[in-house]
Each structure stands twice: as C-alpha cells, then as structure tokens.
Scaffold this active site. Structure first.
Site, PDB file in Angstrom:
ATOM      1  N   HIS A   1       3.813  -2.238  12.642  1.00  0.00           N
ATOM      2  CA  HIS A   1       4.381  -0.478  12.740  1.00  0.00           C
ATOM      3  C   HIS A   1       2.703   0.065  11.890  1.00  0.00           C
ATOM      4  O   HIS A   1       1.935  -0.502  11.821  1.00  0.00           O
ATOM      5  CB  HIS A   1       5.988   0.139  12.197  1.00  0.00           C
ATOM      6  CG  HIS A   1       5.615  -0.669  10.961  1.00  0.00           C
ATOM      7  ND1 HIS A   1       4.919  -0.174   9.577  1.00  0.00           N
ATOM      8  CD2 HIS A   1       6.934  -1.558  10.279  1.00  0.00           C
ATOM      9  CE1 HIS A   1       5.836  -1.143   8.745  1.00  0.00           C
ATOM     10  NE2 HIS A   1       6.524  -1.051   9.228  1.00  0.00           N
TER      11      HIS A   1
ATOM     12  N   HIS B   1       2.071  -1.640   8.501  1.00  0.00           N
ATOM     13  CA  HIS B   1       1.439  -2.820   8.287  1.00  0.00           C
ATOM     14  C   HIS B   1       0.160  -2.240   9.084  1.00  0.00           C
ATOM     15  O   HIS B   1      -0.936  -2.744   8.073  1.00  0.00           O
ATOM     16  CB  HIS B   1       1.923  -3.565   9.289  1.00  0.00           C
ATOM     17  CG  HIS B   1       3.203  -4.155   9.807  1.00  0.00           C
ATOM     18  ND1 HIS B   1       3.929  -3.721  10.215  1.00  0.00           N
ATOM     19  CD2 HIS B   1       3.590  -4.994   8.583  1.00  0.00           C
ATOM     20  CE1 HIS B   1       4.926  -4.704  10.372  1.00  0.00           C
ATOM     21  NE2 HIS B   1       5.612  -5.001   9.484  1.00  0.00           N
TER      22      HIS B   1
ATOM     23  N   CYS C   1      17.399 -13.583   0.946  1.00  0.00           N
ATOM     24  CA  CYS C   1      17.695 -12.286   1.676  1.00  0.00           C
ATOM     25  C   CYS C   1      16.290 -12.956   2.612  1.00  0.00           C
ATOM     26  O   CYS C   1      15.067 -13.026   2.333  1.00  0.00           O
ATOM     27  CB  CYS C   1      17.119 -11.831   1.534  1.00  0.00           C
ATOM     28  SG  CYS C   1      16.801  -9.943   2.674  1.00  0.00           S
TER      29      CYS C   1
ATOM     30  N   CYS D   1      13.315 -10.805   3.306  1.00  0.00           N
ATOM     31  CA  CYS D   1      12.316 -11.243   1.901  1.00  0.00           C
ATOM     32  C   CYS D   1      11.642 -11.798   2.727  1.00  0.00           C
ATOM     33  O   CYS D   1      10.924 -12.186   1.504  1.00  0.00           O
ATOM     34  CB  CYS D   1      12.661 -10.233   1.227  1.00  0.00           C
ATOM     35  SG  CYS D   1      12.892  -9.026   0.276  1.00  0.00           S
TER      36      CYS D   1
ATOM     37  N   CYS E   1      20.774  -6.431   0.163  1.00  0.00           N
ATOM     38  CA  CYS E   1      18.392  -6.401  -1.170  1.00  0.00           C
ATOM     39  C   CYS E   1      18.232  -5.449  -0.934  1.00  0.00           C
ATOM     40  O   CYS E   1      18.354  -4.487  -0.700  1.00  0.00           O
ATOM     41  CB  CYS E   1      18.065  -7.157   0.842  1.00  0.00           C
ATOM     42  SG  CYS E   1      16.296  -6.891   0.679  1.00  0.00           S
TER      43      CYS E   1
ATOM     44  N   HIS F   1      15.641  -4.657   1.821  1.00  0.00           N
ATOM     45  CA  HIS F   1      15.565  -4.205   3.358  1.00  0.00           C
ATOM     46  C   HIS F   1      17.231  -3.242   3.759  1.00  0.00           C
ATOM     47  O   HIS F   1      17.462  -3.102   4.787  1.00  0.00           O
ATOM     48  CB  HIS F   1      15.963  -5.442   4.040  1.00  0.00           C
ATOM     49  CG  HIS F   1      14.317  -5.957   4.583  1.00  0.00           C
ATOM     50  ND1 HIS F   1      14.027  -7.311   3.009  1.00  0.00           N
ATOM     51  CD2 HIS F   1      13.511  -6.195   4.923  1.00  0.00           C
ATOM     52  CE1 HIS F   1      12.793  -7.432   3.524  1.00  0.00           C
ATOM     53  NE2 HIS F   1      12.217  -6.316   4.477  1.00  0.00           N
TER      54      HIS F   1
ATOM     55  N   LYS G   1      10.437   3.717   2.562  1.00  0.00           N
ATOM     56  CA  LYS G   1       9.414   3.093   2.913  1.00  0.00           C
ATOM     57  C   LYS G   1       9.813   2.857   4.412  1.00  0.00           C
ATOM     58  O   LYS G   1      10.632   2.447   4.611  1.00  0.00           O
ATOM     59  CB  LYS G   1       9.688   2.033   2.817  1.00  0.00           C
ATOM     60  CG  LYS G   1       8.536   0.594   2.813  1.00  0.00           C
ATOM     61  CD  LYS G   1       8.962  -1.307   2.371  1.00  0.00           C
ATOM     62  CE  LYS G   1       7.816  -1.890   2.968  1.00  0.00           C
ATOM     63  NZ  LYS G   1       7.894  -3.021   2.933  1.00  0.00           N
TER      64      LYS G   1
ATOM     65  N   LYS H   1      11.223  -1.499   9.991  1.00  0.00           N
ATOM     66  CA  LYS H   1      11.532  -2.351  11.341  1.00  0.00           C
ATOM     67  C   LYS H   1      13.066  -1.862  11.330  1.00  0.00           C
ATOM     68  O   LYS H   1      13.757  -1.167  11.911  1.00  0.00           O
ATOM     69  CB  LYS H   1      11.260  -3.662  11.181  1.00  0.00           C
ATOM     70  CG  LYS H   1      11.795  -4.182  12.735  1.00  0.00           C
ATOM     71  CD  LYS H   1      11.102  -5.048  12.738  1.00  0.00           C
ATOM     72  CE  LYS H   1      12.401  -6.658  12.513  1.00  0.00           C
ATOM     73  NZ  LYS H   1      11.876  -7.575  12.738  1.00  0.00           N
TER      74      LYS H   1
HETATM   75  N1  MSP Z   1       4.535 -12.100   5.687  1.00  0.00           N
HETATM   76  C1  MSP Z   1       4.367 -11.746   4.459  1.00  0.00           C
HETATM   77  C2  MSP Z   1       3.321 -11.655   3.569  1.00  0.00           C
HETATM   78  C3  MSP Z   1       2.722 -12.967   3.391  1.00  0.00           C
HETATM   79  S1  MSP Z   1       0.874 -13.188   2.453  1.00  0.00           S
HETATM   80  C4  MSP Z   1       0.801 -14.462   1.980  1.00  0.00           C
HETATM   81  C5  MSP Z   1       5.309  -9.991   4.683  1.00  0.00           C
HETATM   82  N2  MSP Z   1       4.599  -9.522   6.245  1.00  0.00           N
HETATM   83  S2  MSP Z   1       4.947  -8.362   6.442  1.00  0.00           S
HETATM   84  O1  MSP Z   1       4.638  -8.775   7.550  1.00  0.00           O
HETATM   85  O2  MSP Z   1       6.102  -7.725   5.763  1.00  0.00           O
HETATM   86  O3  MSP Z   1       3.618  -7.244   5.110  1.00  0.00           O
HETATM   87  C6  MSP Z   1       3.116  -7.359   5.522  1.00  0.00           C
HETATM   88  C7  MSP Z   1       2.197  -6.497   4.674  1.00  0.00           C
HETATM   89  O4  MSP Z   1       2.929  -4.513   5.260  1.00  0.00           O
HETATM   90  C8  MSP Z   1       2.845  -6.317   3.447  1.00  0.00           C
HETATM   91  O5  MSP Z   1       1.690  -5.692   2.610  1.00  0.00           O
HETATM   92  C9  MSP Z   1       3.673  -5.256   3.219  1.00  0.00           C
HETATM   93  O6  MSP Z   1       3.187  -4.176   1.913  1.00  0.00           O
HETATM   94  C10 MSP Z   1       2.609  -4.333   4.552  1.00  0.00           C
HETATM   95  N3  MSP Z   1       3.177  -2.966   4.957  1.00  0.00           N
HETATM   96  C11 MSP Z   1       4.876  -3.330   5.303  1.00  0.00           C
HETATM   97  N4  MSP Z   1       5.404  -1.848   5.581  1.00  0.00           N
HETATM   98  C12 MSP Z   1       5.047  -0.948   4.803  1.00  0.00           C
HETATM   99  C13 MSP Z   1       4.902   0.219   5.065  1.00  0.00           C
HETATM  100  N5  MSP Z   1       5.777   1.434   4.799  1.00  0.00           N
HETATM  101  N6  MSP Z   1       3.592   1.035   4.067  1.00  0.00           N
HETATM  102  C14 MSP Z   1       2.715  -0.030   3.559  1.00  0.00           C
HETATM  103  N7  MSP Z   1       2.507  -0.789   3.656  1.00  0.00           N
HETATM  104  C15 MSP Z   1       3.702  -1.634   4.624  1.00  0.00           C
HETATM  105  O7  MSP Z   1       5.972  -9.873   3.465  1.00  0.00           O
END
Ligand code: MSP
Length: 513
Positions: free
Chosen positions: A20, A23, A130, A133, A147, A150, A298, A301
């Site tokens: 999304h 990310h 969780c 996470c 959590c 989430h 935030k 998903k």
């Molecule tokens: N797999 C772990 C990271 C491991 S790094 C060694 C993870 N993955 S994640 O897919 O859940 O998140 C990846 C990144 O996307 C994180 O930096 C997270 O902060 C970012 N974001 C996910 N949702 C977000 C928002 N709504 N806004 C901004 N960034 C966010 O965590």
C-alpha cells in the site's frame, strides 16, 4: 579498500501483505535519496527486498494449500511490480529465502554464539505474541488486550528459546549514541530510543521450535532463527558479509537505514547490539519517518485502509506520485493522504508552476527566436536574478536533502520555479517581442529562462525522473541527462546558444479532480 559507497536501504517487506502507499512511502523516499546521491557523483547502492520467513508465512501458505516456498514465490512479485512501476531504481533486491542470506544469518549467529561472552543462552519464553508484528508483547503493552499496532488478538506462547543477551548492551548502546547522535534521526526518535535504553533492556528470544520455516540455528538445528534477527541481517548479507570480505569493507557500515517509526526499536536497539556482539560496526544512521494516516490512524492492511499505489499512479502518473508524498508531508512527521490534496498539489506545483512555465518558455523560444536558444547577453540585466535563484536553490536543495529534509529540498527547487515565473511576469517577454528595439532584452530573457529550465530539469531528476527526461528532451540539450552531476550542472551558463528546442506535449496536463 576503505568504505566508499553510499549504502542505503529500505525495510524488507512481508510478501504476504498487499503493498500500500504507506510501504511505498519508505521506498520512494529511499529511491529519491539514492538518486540524489548518484546525481552528486557518488556511488550509491540501494537495497530493498522481502522478509520471507516468520510464523505467518507457513500459516498463510497452509490457508491456500501451498508450501511456504511456493507461497512466497507467488506473493513476492507483487512487490517488485510496484517498485518497477514507481521507477524505483534499486541496485539489489534481497529475498531472505535466498541461500546467500541464509549463509549470512548463519555466519552472524555463529559470530555472536562464539564471541566468548555467552551472549546467546537457552531459556524458556512465556509471552504474548502478535503474529502480524512477529513480536512479543507484555500485558501492559497491549491496548484493550489487543496488539497496540494491529488491534488484533495476541497468542499466549510458551517455548524453549535461545535468547540474545541484549541487557548486556545497554551501556555500549548509550555510549554509541552519545558518540554518534546522528545515528538515530529525527531527534524525537532518538530521544525515544535513548529513553527505552535507559529504562533497561530485556534479553530477547532469537529462536523458535514451534515451526520449521526459517534459518536453522547452526549449533541446534531444531530451532529456527527468529524472523527479526533473520530479517535485520539482510542489510549485511547484501553487502557481502558472508561471501565477499573486500566488498563488505567498501559497503559497510550502511549509511542510512530508512524505516517507519513502528520498527525503530528493532533497528536502533536490537540491530546495533547484534552487530556489536558479532564484532561488526553498527549502521551509521537509522532514519525513521512518520506514518501515512487514514482517518487519523496508520494506514494498514489489517485495518483495511490500504490504498494500492497503482490506484494513484493510474490517475496522476508516476512522477506526480513520487513528488506528492515527498513534498506534501514533512519528511519525518505523520501525514494524511487525501485525493483532494493530491489534485490540488498536482495542479498548483506541477501543472501550473512547472508545466506551464516549461510550455510557455518553449513556446516563446519557438515563436520569437526561431526555436533556438539565443546568445547569452553580453552585459548583465534583470535576468541575473535567475542565475542567483538557481544557484541559491541548488545550494539549499543540497543542504536540505543531505540533512534528510526531503520536503524542504523540494520546496527550495520550487522556490526557483516560482522565481522564474515571477521574473517572466515582470519582464513580459511577450511585450518585448513586439518591439524590435528591445530584441537584445528579449533574447537575454529567453536565454536565461531556458537556462533556468535546464537547471530545474537536473534538480528534479531524482524525484521525477520521467518528467526531467522529457523536459531535457524538449530543451534539445545534446549531452545526456544521466551524465549531469551536481553541483557542476547547476552552474549558470551551460546551455549552448543555438540549441534547437523541441516543443512537446504538456509535462503535466491539468486535472479536473
Ligand atoms: N518486515 C518488516 C521489516 C523488516 S526490516 C529488517 C516489516 N515489514 S512491513 O512490510 O510491515 O513494513 C515495512 C515498512 O513499511 C515499515 O518501515 C513501515 O513503517 C512501513 N509502513 C507500513 N505502513 C505504513 C504507513 N501507513 N505509513 C508509512 N509507513 C508505513 O515491518
């Protein structure tokens, strides 16, 4: 060879999630910074990838009747397709299921296990987990029993685990951050990290026995490595930690790990301590940006608020997508996305300020001076203010981007765009064109405007590579845009008189909504 590569990373994403715009925010910002450093003539190395182990993968695979590997193989391309569409020019893409990564995890685990300080020991873990996470929580960290990130139920888990003696690293981490305050940015995040460390660190479990999907511990293969220990290691894997010591010396430590603030403690506490325990230098900087919010929360998903990047790219185009998020939300803070603000920003900054400027200048070059860049003036006139604006903008852009004020950096470039627009209104070349006696003034004005556009094209290239390339082509400049380097390319007077401009389609056609 000493370290000489600007090494920058994104977090690696969980392949079972649907990408999304939250990310993509991390990845686009990282791409912008990597491109900016390349534009400065540095060798940049940009790493991204997918985090493919952990408990949720076998669970999700089973739900679909697939083996975990088959499952991640099917899911992972959905991430890569987003990065391709968003013009994300990564240098390496790591999947944690690759053999090169398993090798690095094994090496790092062994280095810590054998460091002679008993930093890894066997214990029993009882806690609340969780799965989303991939992390344990204590009762008081939960919000309404759920959590805190989430808002989903946690599982009570009890198993024999190996632990990492994080508690032994409290002082070393504090010393490290005292000596290198820039190692966690922005400042609010650094304070958060420091207060967590000062509050006392608990050892954390680094292995699991309840499932087999992961890297086996080299000394006790009934256990697989905890997914966060495994995932963080990706940053050294790609730098050659287990396979190429000469490369590792050039690459490590990483210059910046860009992350969202939710995964700060893993990056700014666990990770440097793990590296210290293995005798490896910690990263130079962890930079935690804010969240994209939907309705004040935030985007996620699990909350079903995820907007897929393609929904916006289809409408606004990839350049506007990249520009909007970096320019609209002060980098480092939380911010809300809204369709209306994106339309407004597009129309104001891109369609009007930049797009109209480019088409106006190109049209006047065509109409008034035969489609060729005129000679620069022999004596200075009012057009010097454009040279000053360009010089000032390039300097401020550089300062801001290097300080990770990405938003301020882009604002500086748009300051220059605005100055050219104001200059044109005041000098009114359309009026000069009616008066043969003022031909020299007209030519001076058009030369300066074309030259300002050239510098603007270079400056916007890291954020909007396509629009920059189109503008460059319309200006008809011979040398390749990719060969331009800052600060040299921002010095005034480089556009060659006689250059044949080629008017083309509008860079950013106006949007109605
Ligand atoms: N797999 C772990 C990271 C491991 S790094 C060694 C993870 N993955 S994640 O897919 O859940 O998140 C990846 C990144 O996307 C994180 O930096 C997270 O902060 C970012 N974001 C996910 N949702 C977000 C928002 N709504 N806004 C901004 N960034 C966010 O965590």
């Amino acid at each position: 060879m000493p370290k000489d590569v600007f090494y920058v990373t994104t977090p690696i994403y969980y392949p079972n999630d649907v990408p999304h715009i939250g990310h993509a925010y991390t990845t686009v910002a990282t791409d912008f910074v990597a491109r900016y450093h390349r534009l400065r003539g540095e060798e940049a190395f940009f790493l991204t990838g997918t985090d493919e182990h952990g408990k949720k993968v076998p669970q999700a695979a089973r739900d679909q009747g697939l083996e975990p590997q088959e499952f991640v193989d099917r899911m992972e391309p959905r991430w890569r397709e987003v990065w391709e569409r968003l013009d994300v020019a990564y240098d390496d893409y790591i999947r944690t299921t690759e053999p090169r990564h398993e090798k690095a995890v094994t090496k790092l685990l062994t280095a810590v296990y054998e460091n002679g300080r008993d930093d890894i020991y066997l214990g029993t873990y009882e806690g609340l987990y969780c799965v989303s996470c991939e992390a344990y929580y204590t009762e008081d960290e939960l919000v309404n029993g759920l959590c805190p990130i989430h808002a989903s139920p946690v599982e009570a888990v009890s198993e024999e685990n190996y632990f990492f003696r994080l508690s032994a690293y409290q002082d070393r981490l504090l010393e490290h951050y005292e000596a290198h305050p820039e190692a966690v940015e922005p400042e609010a995040r650094r304070n958060e990290v420091l207060s967590t460390i000062k509050g006392g660190l608990r050892d954390f479990s680094i292995s699991r026995t309840s499932f087999a999907w992961g890297v086996p511990l080299p000394w006790d293969p009934k256990h697989v490595c905890y997914v966060w220990f495994d995932a963080l290691t990706n940053y050294v894997t790609a730098a050659g930690y287990a396979e190429d010591p000469a490369r590792f010396e050039r690459m490590w430590p990483a210059d910046v790990h860009f992350i969202g603030k939710d995964i700060l403690r893993f990056h700014a506490i666990y990770w440097p301590a793990m590296l210290m325990a293995a005798g490896v230098e910690p990263p130079r900087q962890v930079w935690a940006h804010g969240f994209l919010l939907v309705g004040g929360e935030k985007m996620s998903k699990t909350r079903l608020t995820g907007i897929h990047p393609f929904e916006l790219v289809d409408h606004f185009g990839v350049d506007a997508y990249r520009y909007y998020f970096l320019r609209e939300i002060q980098f480092g803070q939380d911010g809300s996305f809204s369709w209306e603000s994106m339309v407004a920003r597009y129309n104001a900054d891109l369609a009007n300020d930049l797009g109209n400027l480019a088409s106006r200048v190109l049209a006047m070059l065509d109409q008034y001076v035969g489609g060729r860049v005129p000679q620069p003036p022999r004596t200075h006139g009012p057009e010097v203010r454009l040279a000053e604006a360009a010089r000032g903008a390039a300097a401020e852009y550089d300062e801001r981007v290097l300080a990770m004020d990405l938003t301020g950096g882009l604002a500086a470039v748009w300051g220059c765009v605005g100055e050219v627009n104001r200059y044109l209104v005041e000098v009114a070349p359309w009026a000069l064109a009616k008066d043969q006696a003022r031909r020299a003034e007209l030519e001076a004005c058009l030369y300066a405007s074309a030259e300002a556009l050239r510098i603007i094209a270079v400056m916007i290239s890291p954020v909007m590579p396509r629009a920059a390339a189109r503008l460059w082509e319309q200006l008809g400049i011979d040398s390749a845009l990719e060969d331009q380097r800052l600060p040299e390319a921002a010095s005034w007077g480089a556009i060659a008189p006689g250059t044949r401009v080629r008017r083309g389609d509008a860079l950013f056609p106006r949007l109605e909504g």
